[in-house]
Design an enzyme around this catalytic site. Structure first.
Site, short mmCIF file in Angstrom:
data_model
loop_
_atom_site.label_atom_id
_atom_site.label_comp_id
_atom_site.label_asym_id
_atom_site.label_seq_id
_atom_site.Cartn_x
_atom_site.Cartn_y
_atom_site.Cartn_z
N PHE A 125 0.83 -1.21 0.00
CA PHE A 125 0.00 0.00 0.00
C PHE A 125 0.87 1.26 0.00
O PHE A 125 0.81 2.08 -0.93
CB PHE A 125 -0.93 -0.04 1.21
CG PHE A 125 -1.56 1.28 1.57
CD1 PHE A 125 -2.18 2.06 0.61
CD2 PHE A 125 -1.54 1.73 2.88
CE1 PHE A 125 -2.77 3.28 0.94
CE2 PHE A 125 -2.11 2.94 3.23
CZ PHE A 125 -2.72 3.72 2.25
N ALA B 170 9.25 -2.98 3.70
CA ALA B 170 8.75 -4.34 3.87
C ALA B 170 8.52 -4.66 5.34
O ALA B 170 9.44 -4.56 6.15
CB ALA B 170 9.74 -5.34 3.27
N ALA B 171 7.30 -5.05 5.68
CA ALA B 171 6.97 -5.38 7.08
C ALA B 171 5.56 -5.94 7.15
O ALA B 171 4.72 -5.66 6.29
CB ALA B 171 7.08 -4.15 7.97
N SER C 255 7.12 3.65 12.90
CA SER C 255 5.72 3.87 13.24
C SER C 255 5.58 4.61 14.56
O SER C 255 6.43 4.48 15.45
CB SER C 255 4.99 2.53 13.34
OG SER C 255 3.67 2.70 13.82
N TYR D 275 3.73 -5.81 17.37
CA TYR D 275 4.08 -4.99 16.21
C TYR D 275 4.95 -3.80 16.64
O TYR D 275 5.98 -3.51 16.02
CB TYR D 275 2.82 -4.50 15.51
CG TYR D 275 3.07 -3.50 14.42
CD1 TYR D 275 3.88 -3.81 13.33
CD2 TYR D 275 2.49 -2.23 14.46
CE1 TYR D 275 4.11 -2.90 12.32
CE2 TYR D 275 2.71 -1.31 13.45
CZ TYR D 275 3.52 -1.64 12.39
OH TYR D 275 3.75 -0.73 11.39
N LYS E 154 8.84 -2.81 15.48
CA LYS E 154 9.21 -1.56 14.83
C LYS E 154 10.34 -0.85 15.58
O LYS E 154 11.26 -0.29 14.97
CB LYS E 154 8.01 -0.63 14.70
CG LYS E 154 6.88 -1.15 13.83
CD LYS E 154 7.35 -1.63 12.47
CE LYS E 154 7.72 -0.50 11.53
NZ LYS E 154 8.05 -1.01 10.17
N ASN F 285 -1.28 7.38 11.45
CA ASN F 285 -2.29 6.51 10.84
C ASN F 285 -2.44 6.83 9.36
O ASN F 285 -3.12 7.79 8.99
CB ASN F 285 -3.62 6.65 11.58
CG ASN F 285 -3.59 6.01 12.95
OD1 ASN F 285 -2.94 6.52 13.86
ND2 ASN F 285 -4.25 4.88 13.10
N ARG G 231 -6.19 10.33 17.08
CA ARG G 231 -5.17 9.86 16.16
C ARG G 231 -4.83 10.97 15.18
O ARG G 231 -5.53 11.97 15.06
CB ARG G 231 -5.65 8.62 15.38
CG ARG G 231 -5.94 7.39 16.23
CD ARG G 231 -4.68 6.79 16.80
NE ARG G 231 -4.92 5.52 17.48
CZ ARG G 231 -5.20 5.40 18.78
NH1 ARG G 231 -5.31 6.49 19.54
NH2 ARG G 231 -5.37 4.20 19.32
#
Length: 350
Positions: free
Chosen positions: A11, A75-76, A118, A178, A182, A207, A246
């Site tokens: 994405f 990539a993750a 992130s 997660y 990160k 976000n 957020r």
């Protein structure tokens, strides 16, 4: 420059590839097309050098790094996933994959890295108590959440707190698998930079939403889950009371931030990693976002469920001042315009 984009079919990665090609860079894409993110093979942008391989494959990485000037590591595995049983997959994809990539970069003498990090590395955001100033509340308790007490109290006096913007100097406090992976990626990148004299920027995405988000997957972001529900004719299901703050940032603004970081990373101090928040500067609640999407889609109104996930945090909003001051990058997409676009934009099958 020739830039390797890992996860470049995903994405965010695909938008970065498009932005880099548009800016005149040569682009090489390495993507494993893992089923959790890709149910169908995505189109490859014209002009990109495509490599279908896993970042954990050292031979494939070494081949992809030939003649590369910089790496944009996207990539993750993302999101909270389903439960703790996902932990080995997250650690393997995110941390082992990053270690293999960095080892390959060390061997190939590639010294410039932009890492997709992130906001989850912070845990909860910035809070102030009227009596005790800036405080860091502990993890929320299941009993409080079950009773609908969603706001974290002051850890000293138990009084309500005021949420604010978190900056890059806030201490890290990852609160789910997660988030832990990160932060480990950042530490690995910092160790690589110290060892090799490399230059690294870590972009802490808030976000991210926008066209091309994957649909109907437990690993997608909340914006995608709401949009997928509307496409099925269902109400978006909002957890807690919908009051979670957020920072929803459009994917093209995230691509712009990567472009700016790749242009600037060569000017960063050798042997170090510099983190940057990447947000919109417009905090909104999850409930506001769900309502804006439902209105723009002309779909059913959101339903506030009171459900919760222990790995979630209450409020996390960004100060992206460093990104603007040092990289000259500012978001262009407003919340209202972005949600109106996203409400009718196509989603990818996964």
């Amino acid at each position: 420059m020739l830039i390797l984009v890992t996860g470049g079919a995903g994405f965010i990665g695909s938008h970065i590839v498009t932005a880099l090609l548009g800016a005149g860079h040569e682009v090489r894409v390495l993507d494993a097309l893992l089923p959790a993110a890709h149910r169908t093979a995505p189109p490859v942008p014209e002009g990109a050098d495509w490599r279908h391989a896993d970042v954990r494959d050292a031979d494939a990485v070494a081949d992809a790094l030939r003649d590369v000037d910089a790496v944009c590591h996207q990539a993750a595995m993302v999101g909270l996933g389903r439960d703790f049983a996902d932990a080995p997959d997250y650690v393997g994809c995110n941390d082992l994959g990053t270690a293999v990539l960095l080892a390959g970069m060390a061997g190939a003498r590639v010294r410039r890295l932009v890492l997709a990090s992130s906001m989850v590395v912070y845990g909860e955001g910035r809070y102030e108590c009227a009596r005790h100033g800036v405080v860091r509340p502990g993890p929320r308790l299941a009993g409080d959440l079950e009773a609908g007490r969603f706001e974290p109290p002051c850890p000293h006096c138990g009084e309500p707190l005021t949420a604010g913007l978190v900056d890059e100097d806030a201490p890290a406090d990852p609160r789910n698998v997660y988030a832990a992976t990160k932060l480990a990626q950042e530490h690995l990148a910092a160790a690589w930079a110290r060892s090799t004299g490399g230059q690294a920027a870590a972009l802490r995405y808030h976000n991210v939403y926008g066209p091309g988000m994957p649909k109907d997957t437990p690993y997608a972001g909340v914006a995608s889950l709401f949009r997928s529900a509307l496409a099925r004719g269902e109400s978006p299901r909002v957890f807690e009371d919908g009051g979670q703050l957020r920072d929803f940032v459009h994917v093209r603004d995230v691509a712009d931030a990567n472009l700016a970081a790749l242009d600037a990373v060569g000017g960063l101090p050798a042997g170090g990693l510099r983190p940057y928040n990447v947000g919109s500067g417009e905090p909104h609640t999850v409930g506001e976002m769900a309502a804006a999407l439902a209105r723009a889609y002309a779909g059913p109104a959101p339903v506030v469920t009171g459900e919760y996930r222990l790995g979630d945090v209450r409020h996390i909003t960004a100060s992206s001042k460093r990104l603007g001051d040092e990289l000259g990058c500012a978001p262009r997409m407003s919340f209202v315009r972005g949600m109106a676009e996203f409400a009718v934009a196509p989603l990818r099958a996964g």
